[in-house]
Structures are given as C-alpha cells and as structure tokens.
Design an enzyme around this catalytic site. Sequence first.
Site, PDB file in Angstrom:
ATOM      1  N   GLU A 212       0.853  -1.195   0.000  1.00  0.00           N
ATOM      2  CA  GLU A 212       0.000   0.000   0.000  1.00  0.00           C
ATOM      3  C   GLU A 212       0.885   1.240   0.000  1.00  0.00           C
ATOM      4  O   GLU A 212       1.726   1.436   0.891  1.00  0.00           O
ATOM      5  CB  GLU A 212      -0.963   0.036   1.200  1.00  0.00           C
TER       6      GLU A 212
ATOM      7  N   ASP B 296      -3.132  12.077  -3.014  1.00  0.00           N
ATOM      8  CA  ASP B 296      -3.345  13.530  -3.052  1.00  0.00           C
ATOM      9  C   ASP B 296      -3.788  13.930  -4.465  1.00  0.00           C
ATOM     10  O   ASP B 296      -3.070  13.652  -5.430  1.00  0.00           O
ATOM     11  CB  ASP B 296      -2.048  14.261  -2.706  1.00  0.00           C
TER      12      ASP B 296
HETATM   13  C1  LIG Z   1      -4.589  12.110   0.671  1.00  0.00           C
HETATM   14  S1  LIG Z   1      -3.611  11.097   1.682  1.00  0.00           S
HETATM   15  C2  LIG Z   1      -4.498   9.555   1.723  1.00  0.00           C
HETATM   16  C3  LIG Z   1      -4.084   8.685   2.850  1.00  0.00           C
HETATM   17  C4  LIG Z   1      -4.818   7.340   2.972  1.00  0.00           C
HETATM   18  N1  LIG Z   1      -4.572   6.478   1.825  1.00  0.00           N
HETATM   19  C5  LIG Z   1      -6.305   7.557   3.161  1.00  0.00           C
HETATM   20  O1  LIG Z   1      -7.080   7.206   2.234  1.00  0.00           O
HETATM   21  O2  LIG Z   1      -6.706   8.056   4.226  1.00  0.00           O
HETATM   22  C6  LIG Z   1      -2.253  10.702   0.621  1.00  0.00           C
HETATM   23  C7  LIG Z   1      -1.055  10.139   1.391  1.00  0.00           C
HETATM   24  O3  LIG Z   1      -0.044   9.766   0.470  1.00  0.00           O
HETATM   25  C8  LIG Z   1       1.213  10.095   1.016  1.00  0.00           C
HETATM   26  N2  LIG Z   1       2.158  10.211  -0.119  1.00  0.00           N
HETATM   27  C9  LIG Z   1       2.039  11.034  -1.190  1.00  0.00           C
HETATM   28  N3  LIG Z   1       3.051  10.846  -2.042  1.00  0.00           N
HETATM   29  C10 LIG Z   1       3.835   9.868  -1.504  1.00  0.00           C
HETATM   30  C11 LIG Z   1       5.041   9.252  -1.909  1.00  0.00           C
HETATM   31  N4  LIG Z   1       5.650   9.585  -3.067  1.00  0.00           N
HETATM   32  N5  LIG Z   1       5.575   8.312  -1.120  1.00  0.00           N
HETATM   33  C12 LIG Z   1       4.981   7.950   0.051  1.00  0.00           C
HETATM   34  N6  LIG Z   1       3.834   8.512   0.502  1.00  0.00           N
HETATM   35  C13 LIG Z   1       3.269   9.457  -0.266  1.00  0.00           C
HETATM   36  C14 LIG Z   1       0.954  11.399   1.762  1.00  0.00           C
HETATM   37  O4  LIG Z   1       1.920  11.612   2.790  1.00  0.00           O
HETATM   38  C15 LIG Z   1      -0.439  11.154   2.335  1.00  0.00           C
HETATM   39  O5  LIG Z   1      -0.394  10.599   3.630  1.00  0.00           O
END
Ligand SMILES: C[S@@+](CC[C@H](N)C(=O)[O-])C[C@H]1O[C@@H](n2cnc3c(N)ncnc32)[C@H](O)[C@@H]1O
Length: 230
Positions: free
Chosen positions: A58, A133
């Site tokens: 994930e 995001d």
């Molecule tokens: C909008 S949040 C969604 C979190 C979770 N999947 C949810 O549905 O509640 C997007 C997450 O992706 C992480 N993220 C974005 N780009 C990433 C990357 N290149 N590597 C690791 N994490 C990443 C961000 O830190 C954030 O916690």
Amino acid sequence: MNDPRNRPIRSFVVRAGRMTGGQTRALEEFWPRYGIEFSQSPLDLAALFGRAAPRTLEIGFGNGEHLASLALAHPDRDYLGIEVHRPGVGHLFMLADANGSTNLRASQHDAVEVLREQIAPDVLDEVLVLFPDPWHKKRHHKRRLIQPPFVELVASRMKAGGVFRLATDWEEYALQMLDVLGASALFTNLSPTGDWMPRPEERAPTRFEKRGARLGHGVWDLAFGRNLPR
Ligand SMILES: C[S@@+](CC[C@H](N)C(=O)[O-])C[C@H]1O[C@@H](n2cnc3c(N)ncnc32)[C@H](O)[C@@H]1O
C-alpha cells in the site's frame, strides 16, 4: 547539477505534523520490528518476512488503519506499506503492535525511490493506491502520482496476474487514472463495464474517504490486472 528543473517531481509535501506521544514511542520501540530503512539495494522480501507468501503493497497509507486491518484479516499474506508522513507510520506501528501482526512492514520514504531502489522486479501480487493527493490546481497536476512513468514503475515490480487497485474521491483524477492505466499495454482493466469497479465491501472507509464523504464527494474505484508478458 543543482538546476531545479532537473529535480524529480514530488507527489507530496512533508508536513511537520505533530506526533502524539504514543506515535513517537511506537516509532522508536517498534521500528526494529516493523520498519524498513531506505537503502539503494533491493530488499530480500522472503528474508524480511521469513516466508514467501502473496504480497500486497500500500502506497501512501496515511494513518495506516486500512493497512493494519488488512494485515490482521489476512494472516496468510504479507503487507508492505510506504508513507512519507512520520506520524502516520507511528500510528500504523501502534496498531500493528496492538494486533500482534507479524506480516507487516513499512518504510517512511518516497514511494517512487523505494520502488525504484528497494523493490525487485516481479515480486508484488497486489498494489494499492487509495485516495492519493489529488493536487486539485492545474499547475499542481504534475505532482500527481498516477502518471505513465509511475504506472510503468509499479508494473515492473508486479508479478504477471497481479492486481493494481486504486480509489479516489476526485472525479477528474479518477478519469486521469482511467486514461493513464487504460492506455498502458502492461495492464488490463478488470471492470466488467470497462471503467469503474464496485467499492470493495471489505474496505473500512479510510480517513480521506470519510473526509470526501463529508464534503459530498463520490468515490471511484479502479482495478487493473498486470498482463502476462507476451
Ligand atoms: C490524501 S492522503 C491519503 C491517505 C490514505 N490512503 C487515506 O485514504 O486516508 C495521501 C497520502 O499519500 C502520502 N504520499 C504522497 N506521495 C507519496 C510518496 N511519493 N511516497 C509515500 N507517501 C506518499 C501522503 O503523505 C499522504 O499521507
């Protein structure tokens, strides 16, 4: 060399994000059990988990509730998580410890770099990207994760027959996902209608899924099968 135009695109902004006491303690205490250090050599996943079981990754697991519940529900599978947000990793470790999970590991690093450097080709059975995001503003669309180079990278790490599952609450990003994955020769859309999948019943709503629901957003689920090599 330091020309900013040559910097790789980042799909995230590292937020300072306050850690709770529990998250800080869990990160310190359970890192040796669950944490994966970033390095530039591929991980031996069979050695990491002490067995060769089907593997789910994930990416961007947020606070880890979904990943922790999957690991608990499927002790016969192994779960890897990648998340840059430190408090989220601490929260995942608290849950994993409370559940007594032995089939879960996580990295606190950029998923693009982890995939490129640490995940060997053909090792993943399932990859999840849930509510990434959306980068709403047009000038930020280049920061979106789901673009052809990332999709190719994910495909290269998956086993043939593996499944790439995605969900978003942002319609325009959902259409971009459908376009990018639909145009890839490496994947086949598993939707019977050629577009969206029904929402998986097993998924407890994630934090961002609940937030989208409060804002009146819809949810779009997608699933693509990794094609067999020709
Ligand atoms: C909008 S949040 C969604 C979190 C979770 N999947 C949810 O549905 O509640 C997007 C997450 O992706 C992480 N993220 C974005 N780009 C990433 C990357 N290149 N590597 C690791 N994490 C990443 C961000 O830190 C954030 O916690």
